[in-house]
Design a protein around this motif. Structure first.
Motif, PDB file in Angstrom:
ATOM      1  N   CYS A   1       0.818  -1.214   0.000  1.00 19.19           N
ATOM      2  CA  CYS A   1       0.000   0.000   0.000  1.00 19.19           C
ATOM      3  C   CYS A   1       0.851   1.262   0.000  1.00 19.19           C
ATOM      4  N   ALA A   2       2.045   1.199   0.556  1.00 18.35           N
ATOM      5  CA  ALA A   2       2.913   2.377   0.596  1.00 18.35           C
ATOM      6  C   ALA A   2       3.418   2.743  -0.790  1.00 18.35           C
ATOM      7  N   ALA A   3       3.415   1.772  -1.712  1.00 11.52           N
ATOM      8  CA  ALA A   3       3.923   2.042  -3.061  1.00 11.52           C
ATOM      9  C   ALA A   3       2.829   2.445  -4.033  1.00 11.52           C
ATOM     10  N   LEU A   4       1.567   2.513  -3.575  1.00 11.52           N
ATOM     11  CA  LEU A   4       0.464   2.873  -4.459  1.00 11.52           C
ATOM     12  C   LEU A   4       0.320   4.395  -4.516  1.00 11.52           C
ATOM     13  N   PRO A   5       0.445   5.018  -5.696  1.00 12.53           N
ATOM     14  CA  PRO A   5       0.170   6.448  -5.791  1.00 12.53           C
ATOM     15  C   PRO A   5      -1.291   6.725  -5.417  1.00 12.53           C
ATOM     16  N   GLU A   6      -1.526   7.813  -4.715  1.00 10.76           N
ATOM     17  CA  GLU A   6      -2.877   8.096  -4.234  1.00 10.76           C
ATOM     18  C   GLU A   6      -3.886   8.140  -5.370  1.00 10.76           C
ATOM     19  N   THR A   7      -3.467   8.645  -6.530  1.00 11.63           N
ATOM     20  CA  THR A   7      -4.393   8.785  -7.658  1.00 11.63           C
ATOM     21  C   THR A   7      -4.735   7.452  -8.295  1.00 11.63           C
ATOM     22  N   LEU A   8      -3.910   6.431  -8.056  1.00 10.12           N
ATOM     23  CA  LEU A   8      -4.138   5.134  -8.698  1.00 10.12           C
ATOM     24  C   LEU A   8      -4.503   4.038  -7.701  1.00 10.12           C
ATOM     25  N   ALA A   9      -4.513   4.351  -6.416  1.00 14.25           N
ATOM     26  CA  ALA A   9      -4.735   3.323  -5.410  1.00 14.25           C
ATOM     27  C   ALA A   9      -6.088   2.640  -5.585  1.00 14.25           C
ATOM     28  N   GLU A  10      -7.145   3.419  -5.815  1.00 15.70           N
ATOM     29  CA  GLU A  10      -8.476   2.840  -5.976  1.00 15.70           C
ATOM     30  C   GLU A  10      -8.534   1.924  -7.186  1.00 15.70           C
ATOM     31  N   SER A  11      -7.953   2.368  -8.303  1.00 23.59           N
ATOM     32  CA  SER A  11      -7.954   1.552  -9.513  1.00 23.59           C
ATOM     33  C   SER A  11      -7.168   0.259  -9.314  1.00 23.59           C
ATOM     34  N   GLU A  12      -6.019   0.344  -8.612  1.00 25.59           N
ATOM     35  CA  GLU A  12      -5.190  -0.835  -8.396  1.00 25.59           C
ATOM     36  C   GLU A  12      -5.920  -1.884  -7.548  1.00 25.59           C
TER      37      GLU A  12
ATOM     38  N   GLY B   1      -1.579   1.063   6.698  1.00 29.26           N
ATOM     39  CA  GLY B   1      -1.755   2.400   7.246  1.00 29.26           C
ATOM     40  C   GLY B   1      -1.470   3.515   6.263  1.00 29.26           C
ATOM     41  N   GLU B   2      -0.888   3.182   5.113  1.00 25.97           N
ATOM     42  CA  GLU B   2      -0.559   4.191   4.112  1.00 25.97           C
ATOM     43  C   GLU B   2      -1.681   4.404   3.101  1.00 25.97           C
ATOM     44  N   LEU B   3      -2.773   3.667   3.219  1.00 27.71           N
ATOM     45  CA  LEU B   3      -3.874   3.835   2.264  1.00 27.71           C
ATOM     46  C   LEU B   3      -4.529   5.209   2.421  1.00 27.71           C
ATOM     47  N   PRO B   4      -4.857   5.871   1.311  1.00 20.34           N
ATOM     48  CA  PRO B   4      -5.571   7.152   1.395  1.00 20.34           C
ATOM     49  C   PRO B   4      -6.955   6.974   2.029  1.00 20.34           C
ATOM     50  N   LEU B   5      -7.438   7.990   2.697  1.00 23.97           N
ATOM     51  CA  LEU B   5      -8.747   7.930   3.352  1.00 23.97           C
ATOM     52  C   LEU B   5      -9.861   7.620   2.369  1.00 23.97           C
ATOM     53  N   SER B   6      -9.753   8.143   1.155  1.00 27.46           N
ATOM     54  CA  SER B   6     -10.814   7.902   0.171  1.00 27.46           C
ATOM     55  C   SER B   6     -10.916   6.427  -0.184  1.00 27.46           C
ATOM     56  N   VAL B   7      -9.801   5.729  -0.193  1.00 30.91           N
ATOM     57  CA  VAL B   7      -9.787   4.301  -0.518  1.00 30.91           C
ATOM     58  C   VAL B   7     -10.208   3.482   0.701  1.00 30.91           C
ATOM     59  N   GLN B   8      -9.929   3.984   1.875  1.00 34.09           N
ATOM     60  CA  GLN B   8     -10.294   3.257   3.095  1.00 34.09           C
ATOM     61  C   GLN B   8     -11.807   3.016   3.175  1.00 34.09           C
ATOM     62  N   ALA B   9     -12.601   3.992   2.739  1.00 36.70           N
ATOM     63  CA  ALA B   9     -14.063   3.840   2.780  1.00 36.70           C
ATOM     64  C   ALA B   9     -14.511   2.692   1.893  1.00 36.70           C
ATOM     65  N   LYS B  10     -13.932   2.581   0.702  1.00 40.73           N
ATOM     66  CA  LYS B  10     -14.312   1.496  -0.203  1.00 40.73           C
ATOM     67  C   LYS B  10     -13.826   0.141   0.323  1.00 40.73           C
ATOM     68  N   LEU B  11     -12.659   0.149   0.943  1.00 45.32           N
ATOM     69  CA  LEU B  11     -12.144  -1.096   1.527  1.00 45.32           C
ATOM     70  C   LEU B  11     -13.060  -1.569   2.646  1.00 45.32           C
ATOM     71  N   LEU B  12     -13.545  -0.648   3.454  1.00 54.19           N
ATOM     72  CA  LEU B  12     -14.463  -1.015   4.532  1.00 54.19           C
ATOM     73  C   LEU B  12     -15.723  -1.660   3.970  1.00 54.19           C
ATOM     74  N   ARG B  13     -16.252  -1.105   2.898  1.00 55.18           N
ATOM     75  CA  ARG B  13     -17.461  -1.673   2.286  1.00 55.18           C
ATOM     76  C   ARG B  13     -17.208  -3.091   1.798  1.00 55.18           C
ATOM     77  N   THR B  14     -16.039  -3.306   1.237  1.00 55.32           N
ATOM     78  CA  THR B  14     -15.709  -4.654   0.751  1.00 55.32           C
ATOM     79  C   THR B  14     -15.621  -5.640   1.903  1.00 55.32           C
ATOM     80  N   LEU B  15     -15.005  -5.225   2.996  1.00 56.57           N
ATOM     81  CA  LEU B  15     -14.887  -6.115   4.151  1.00 56.57           C
ATOM     82  C   LEU B  15     -16.248  -6.415   4.769  1.00 56.57           C
ATOM     83  N   GLN B  16     -17.148  -5.447   4.726  1.00 54.24           N
ATOM     84  CA  GLN B  16     -18.464  -5.625   5.330  1.00 54.24           C
ATOM     85  C   GLN B  16     -19.401  -6.460   4.461  1.00 54.24           C
ATOM     86  N   ASN B  17     -19.405  -6.172   3.156  1.00 52.02           N
ATOM     87  CA  ASN B  17     -20.418  -6.756   2.263  1.00 52.02           C
ATOM     88  C   ASN B  17     -19.867  -7.699   1.207  1.00 52.02           C
TER      89      ASN B  17
END
Length: 515
Positions: A241-252, A286-302
């Motif tokens: 996660c530390a190597a993911l550029p913030e602009t591409l993290a969601e796509s990756e 811990g290096e994931l952007p906050l915007s991606v964290q919300a989508k990750l939470l949804r995946t873990l939940q549903n």
């Protein structure tokens, strides 16, 4: 000897204890310099127990193709004897404790291949420093003991399988099968408890959060979790996660649809798609952007992901293992990490101990890296000088196992670049390790006793009591460093050995062994 081997067969022992008792008894029976039991793992031999060889031997992995004596033993049925003038090189040159760092052109060796259920399991080797030590009677004795040794190996394998079944029910004793994993090197209590915890939780399907400093090997333990899980036949996908550029993290992570952004000329699946029905390892989560964290939470939940630019969500079945070297609690407090995601990821946190808390595991790991560099550099034998071993044990290892690997590799390269003979036994002195902050061999470590004195004084303890507490701690540390040898401990502490015994008696210390 027969009675001893048979008694151990009917006694429940850990693999480490059974194998160590076996080689120690064989060495005493044959009165030889060293005995080693090695397990066959594809094209390598892994030491399971040794007696009379350097401690780091247990961490080495011997490539069979590079050691013709091992090849000969494996290809021979029965006991194979190597005379003192045999031209085949000995894989233990420089490793016998009685002749540490020396080549042994004059000595006898013999070995036997071990088979379990009709398949090769490994080898047992014996080395003696005297010519003719292994005569016809010795070879007959080893041939007689071989079936009992194979029975001990078979018993150990069966017990490990039983323990593995108990592990699924949470009934596995700590550290009982730790030594049977060839990827993870260590015999300390800390690593034994960690492996027990991993073995128990691996098949639970719970999200796991691996906690540990940089360089402790979090990816290695994530692989073990996956290998022991019900998803072992499915992929393990690693994301740094530390190597993911913030602009591409969601796509990756989640993929994107065609036209989702400039340059998205086709639909692209993400890492969750790649890990479907398997395991996704989110390193440095811990290096994931906050915007991606919300989508990750949804995946873990549903169990749903939505590709960037797509209209409909997709179902995925992925187990998430996360790892971090940072305090997620502090990140939550600072607003850099979502509290709900933290609680979802940390259903089962697993702390990984730093190398400085693993005792003599540092020497086993050093042995693994020494053998790797011996092969890489084409050196006949590569070992550590005694003062180098002591320096490794004293160093605090802020970079942990990764730092140790770099230290050994750098020292080996330096030794060769400075003219060491590749056809000789290359011994690495402490100076080549370049370890900052390590006291020279023989110098007492003043930090721990002084710290203990300071704490005691602050608590209102008398100076005499605080001084005696510091002396006790210094003596214990010296004895631990020198494996209970009082003479060497006295030399390190700068006192006469007899005076050290008197002081220890006055301080109420139990003398575990005398020099």
């Amino acid at each position: 000897m027969d009675a001893f081997l048979l008694a151990d067969l009917v006694t429940e022992l850990s693999p480490e204890v059974r194998f160590q008792r076996l080689v120690t008894s064989l060495r005493a029976h044959f009165r030889c310099g060293a005995v080693a039991l090695l397990r066959l793992e594809q094209d390598h031999l892994l030491p399971m127990a040794v007696d009379g060889l350097a401690q780091d031997t247990l961490g080495r992995r011997f490539a069979i193709g590079e050691h013709p004596r091992f090849v000969a033993i494996l290809n021979h049925r029965g006991v194979l004897h190597f005379r003192h003038d045999d031209a085949l090189p000995d894989p233990y040159d420089g490793l016998l404790t009685e002749r540490a760092g020396e080549a042994m052109p004059v000595h006898d060796c013999m070995g036997v291949g071990l088979h379990v259920e009709g398949s090769p399991w490994g080898v047992l080797t014996l080395d003696a420093l005297e010519i003719g030590a292994f005569g016809s009677q010795a070879r007959e004795d080893l041939a007689h003991f071989a079936p009992l040794i194979e029975a001990a190996v078979r018993t150990t394998r069966l017990e490990a399988e039983i323990r593995a079944l108990r592990s699924a029910r949470g009934a596995l004793p700590a550290g009982s099968i730790a030594a049977l994993d060839d990827d993870i090197v260590g015999q300390s209590d800390a690593i034994g408890h960690l492996l027990h915890e991993i073995d128990v939780v691996a098949d639970s399907e719970l999200p796991i959060l691996l906690l540990g400093e940089t360089g402790v090997g979090k990816e290695l333990f994530a692989r073990r979790l996956h290998r022991l899980s019900r998803r072992r036949e499915r992929p393990l996908v690693h994301v740094n996660c530390a190597a993911l550029p913030e602009t591409l993290a969601e796509s990756e992570l989640f993929g994107h649809a065609r036209g989702a952004f400039s340059g998205a000329v086709s639909e692209r699946p993400g890492r969750f798609d790649a890990a479907n029905h398997g395991t996704l390892f989110l390193d440095e989560v811990g290096e994931l952007p906050l915007s991606v964290q919300a989508k990750l939470l949804r995946t873990l939940q549903n169990g749903e992901i939505q590709r960037l630019g797509a209209d409909r969500p997709r179902q995925v079945d992925v187990r998430v293992i996360a790892a971090t070297n940072r305090s997620l609690r502090d990140l939550v407090r600072d607003g850099a990490f979502r509290a709900d995601l933290y609680h979802r990821l940390s259903v089962y946190p697993v702390p990984i101990p730093p190398l400085r808390e693993r005792g003599n595991d540092v020497l086993l790991l050093a042995g693994r890296f020494l053998e790797i560099n011996r092969t890489r550099l084409g050196v006949r034998s590569l070992r550590l000088a005694p003062e180098a071993e002591a320096a490794l044990r004293r160093y605090q290892w802020p970079g942990n196992v990764r730092e140790l690997e770099h230290v050994i590799s750098r020292a080996a390269i330096k030794a060769v670049s400075r003219g060491a003979d590749r056809n000789a036994i290359v011994t690495l002195p402490a100076g080549l390790l370049d370890l900052d902050g390590v006291a020279p061999l023989g110098a007492p470590d003043p930090v721990r006793p002084l710290a203990a004195n300071a704490r005691a004084a602050a608590a209102g303890v008398t100076l005499k009591t605080a001084t005696e507490a510091g002396q006790r701690e210094a003596i214990r540390a010296a004895l631990d460093r020198h494996a209970g040898n009082w003479t060497r401990a006295a030399r390190q502490l700068g006192v006469d050995a007899s005076n050290l015994h008197k002081l220890a008696r006055r301080l109420g210390l139990k003398q575990a062994r005398s020099a």
